[in-house]
Design a protein around this motif. Structure first.
Motif, PDB file in Angstrom:
ATOM      1  N   ASP A 164       0.836  -1.153  -0.481  1.00  0.00           N
ATOM      2  CA  ASP A 164      -0.290   0.280   0.494  1.00  0.00           C
ATOM      3  C   ASP A 164       1.299   1.306  -0.380  1.00  0.00           C
ATOM      4  N   PHE A 165       0.964   1.668  -1.424  1.00  0.00           N
ATOM      5  CA  PHE A 165       1.965   2.772  -0.898  1.00  0.00           C
ATOM      6  C   PHE A 165       0.681   4.284  -1.360  1.00  0.00           C
ATOM      7  N   GLY A 166       1.023   5.172  -0.060  1.00  0.00           N
ATOM      8  CA  GLY A 166       0.484   6.527   0.598  1.00  0.00           C
ATOM      9  C   GLY A 166      -0.266   5.742   1.422  1.00  0.00           C
ATOM     10  N   GLY A 168      -1.473   6.447   4.213  1.00  0.00           N
ATOM     11  CA  GLY A 168      -2.278   7.550   5.348  1.00  0.00           C
ATOM     12  C   GLY A 168      -2.932   6.403   6.449  1.00  0.00           C
ATOM     13  N   ASP A 188       3.946   5.671   3.780  1.00  0.00           N
ATOM     14  CA  ASP A 188       4.354   7.342   3.559  1.00  0.00           C
ATOM     15  C   ASP A 188       5.710   7.722   3.901  1.00  0.00           C
ATOM     16  N   ASP A 190       5.118  10.259   5.907  1.00  0.00           N
ATOM     17  CA  ASP A 190       4.288  11.198   7.103  1.00  0.00           C
ATOM     18  C   ASP A 190       4.357  11.120   7.696  1.00  0.00           C
TER      19      ASP A 190
HETATM   20  C1  SAM Z   1      -4.737  10.545  -0.525  1.00  0.00           C
HETATM   21  S1  SAM Z   1      -3.706   9.478   0.502  1.00  0.00           S
HETATM   22  C2  SAM Z   1      -4.118   8.124   0.971  1.00  0.00           C
HETATM   23  C3  SAM Z   1      -4.609   7.197   2.248  1.00  0.00           C
HETATM   24  C4  SAM Z   1      -5.125   5.406   2.103  1.00  0.00           C
HETATM   25  N1  SAM Z   1      -4.158   5.061   1.251  1.00  0.00           N
HETATM   26  C5  SAM Z   1      -6.822   6.124   1.300  1.00  0.00           C
HETATM   27  O1  SAM Z   1      -6.481   5.312   0.564  1.00  0.00           O
HETATM   28  O2  SAM Z   1      -7.955   6.894   2.042  1.00  0.00           O
HETATM   29  C6  SAM Z   1      -1.860   9.262   0.085  1.00  0.00           C
HETATM   30  C7  SAM Z   1      -0.954   9.570   1.020  1.00  0.00           C
HETATM   31  O3  SAM Z   1       0.504   8.700   0.531  1.00  0.00           O
HETATM   32  C8  SAM Z   1       1.340   9.679   1.157  1.00  0.00           C
HETATM   33  N2  SAM Z   1       2.050  10.222  -0.452  1.00  0.00           N
HETATM   34  C9  SAM Z   1       2.116  11.143  -1.219  1.00  0.00           C
HETATM   35  N3  SAM Z   1       3.659  10.687  -2.103  1.00  0.00           N
HETATM   36  C10 SAM Z   1       3.675   9.682  -0.954  1.00  0.00           C
HETATM   37  C11 SAM Z   1       4.987  10.027  -1.731  1.00  0.00           C
HETATM   38  N4  SAM Z   1       5.730   9.778  -3.097  1.00  0.00           N
HETATM   39  N5  SAM Z   1       5.838   8.394  -0.937  1.00  0.00           N
HETATM   40  C12 SAM Z   1       5.507   8.264   0.454  1.00  0.00           C
HETATM   41  N6  SAM Z   1       4.118   9.013   0.923  1.00  0.00           N
HETATM   42  C13 SAM Z   1       3.590   9.748  -0.260  1.00  0.00           C
HETATM   43  C14 SAM Z   1       0.455  10.958   1.778  1.00  0.00           C
HETATM   44  O4  SAM Z   1       1.397  11.289   3.149  1.00  0.00           O
HETATM   45  C15 SAM Z   1      -0.970  10.220   1.934  1.00  0.00           C
HETATM   46  O5  SAM Z   1      -1.133   9.976   2.954  1.00  0.00           O
END
Ligand code: SAM
Length: 313
Positions: A164-166, A168, A188, A190
């Motif tokens: 799961d990349f990103g 949240g 993530d 963050d």
């Molecule tokens: C739109 S949220 C999605 C969260 C969750 N996966 C969902 O589907 O509800 C995007 C997440 O991706 C992370 N993110 C964005 N670009 C990233 C990167 N280059 N590397 C790691 N995390 C990243 C942000 O910090 C954020 O938590």
């Protein structure tokens, strides 16, 4: 506890200055959303939102000198529109978040619900993922998340290795684990998201199978994956194409979300080796069309990536 809340709209070029001023005034929470289509996105660390007009909402814990705060914001060198101030009780605050945190059922077998929500009796036979959004994106209420959850719930993930990349809040990673994945790596950048993911995974009883990591470098040890889900924005999906592709097993699937209909073609073009199914579209309340792309890496594709420098498969 009670809260003083300020809300206003500001151009993107002034959003950094507005955020900095709110921080100096001791705001305990600052949320920026797109004034046009309003996705609930906290800006990525060290970045500014790409929207032209941002809606800003800041909360201050009471007692606070709210008249002073109000004066400082009004008198700042910022072009603000629609400045509103009000007070919230704790119960209002909970209700406020609950507008983003409601119950959803996907593919008749996976419920996403706030921790305190009472579900209908029919949910007893389903998988239930409970979470509070906390500060990290992912209550399950945004169309981009829903598009991923809908797809995950319709699949058999038994024994699969999932990325799961990103992540949240970890909602997709935890859903994958509940749906039978053997190992889920949640990435993530963050730190708040990683904390939320670990807490939410433990709360839902899947801490053993979910590994939350901040460094994409660790992926080299964990790859390849049967399935990668990435709900981020179009630009990072394009930037990360080589890394995501090379982390996928031959025959593995890639689910991309967080992009708008008009961006789908350029995102798909960044993954020339994948065969994409028809995009799935879901509109939000503001009329923005969000797209889910699902691609498969051909089973016979033994290359490690476009530049063949990824991990072996
Ligand atoms: C739109 S949220 C999605 C969260 C969750 N996966 C969902 O589907 O509800 C995007 C997440 O991706 C992370 N993110 C964005 N670009 C990233 C990167 N280059 N590397 C790691 N995390 C990243 C942000 O910090 C954020 O938590």
């Amino acid at each position: 506890m009670s809260w003083f809340r300020l809300r206003f709209q500001v151009s993107q070029s002034h959003s950094d200055a507005a955020e900095a001023l709110l921080e100096t005034l001791d705001a305990v929470s600052i949320t920026l959303t797109d004034a046009a289509s309003a996705p609930i996105l906290e800006p990525d660390p060290g970045t500014t939102p790409v929207w032209e007009q941002c809606r800003v909402e800041a909360l201050f814990a009471l007692p606070a000198d709210f008249e002073y705060i109000h004066r400082q914001i009004r008198g700042a060198d910022l072009v603000l529109q629609d400045l509103q101030a009000d007070f919230l009780e704790d119960s209002d605050w909970v209700n406020h978040w609950r507008q983003y945190a409601v119950e959803f059922c996907f593919a008749d077998r996976l419920w996403i619900a706030p921790k305190d929500a009472k579900l209908p009796d029919t949910a007893a036979a389903s998988l239930v993922l409970r979470l509070d959004p906390g500060m990290a994106f992912g209550s399950g209420s945004h169309p981009t998340t829903r598009l991923c959850l809908e797809w995950l719930a319709g699949e058999s993930l038994q024994g699969q290795r999932v990325l799961d990349f990103g992540c949240g809040s970890g909602v997709l990673a935890i859903a994958a684990a509940l749906l039978g994945a053997a190992r889920v790596v949640a990435v993530d950048h963050d730190p708040q998201a990683l904390l939320a993911t670990r807490e939410n995974a433990a709360y839902n009883g899947v801490a053993q199978s979910v590994l939350a990591v901040g460094s994409a470098g660790l992926l080299q040890d964990e790859a390849p994956f049967d399935l990668i889900v990435a709900n981020i924005l179009a630009a990072p999906l394009i930037e990360l194409a080589e890394q995501l592709y090379s982390s996928l097993k031959p025959g593995g699937r890639l689910v991309l979300s967080g992009l708008l209909l008009e961006q789908a073609q350029s995102v798909a073009a960044a993954y020339p080796q994948l065969v994409f199914a028809q995009p799935q579209v879901e509109a939000d309340q503001q009329g923005a069309n969000w797209v889910r792309l699902v691609g498969r890496r051909p089973a016979g594709d033994q290359q490690t990536g476009p530049d063949t420098d990824g991990p072996g498969t």
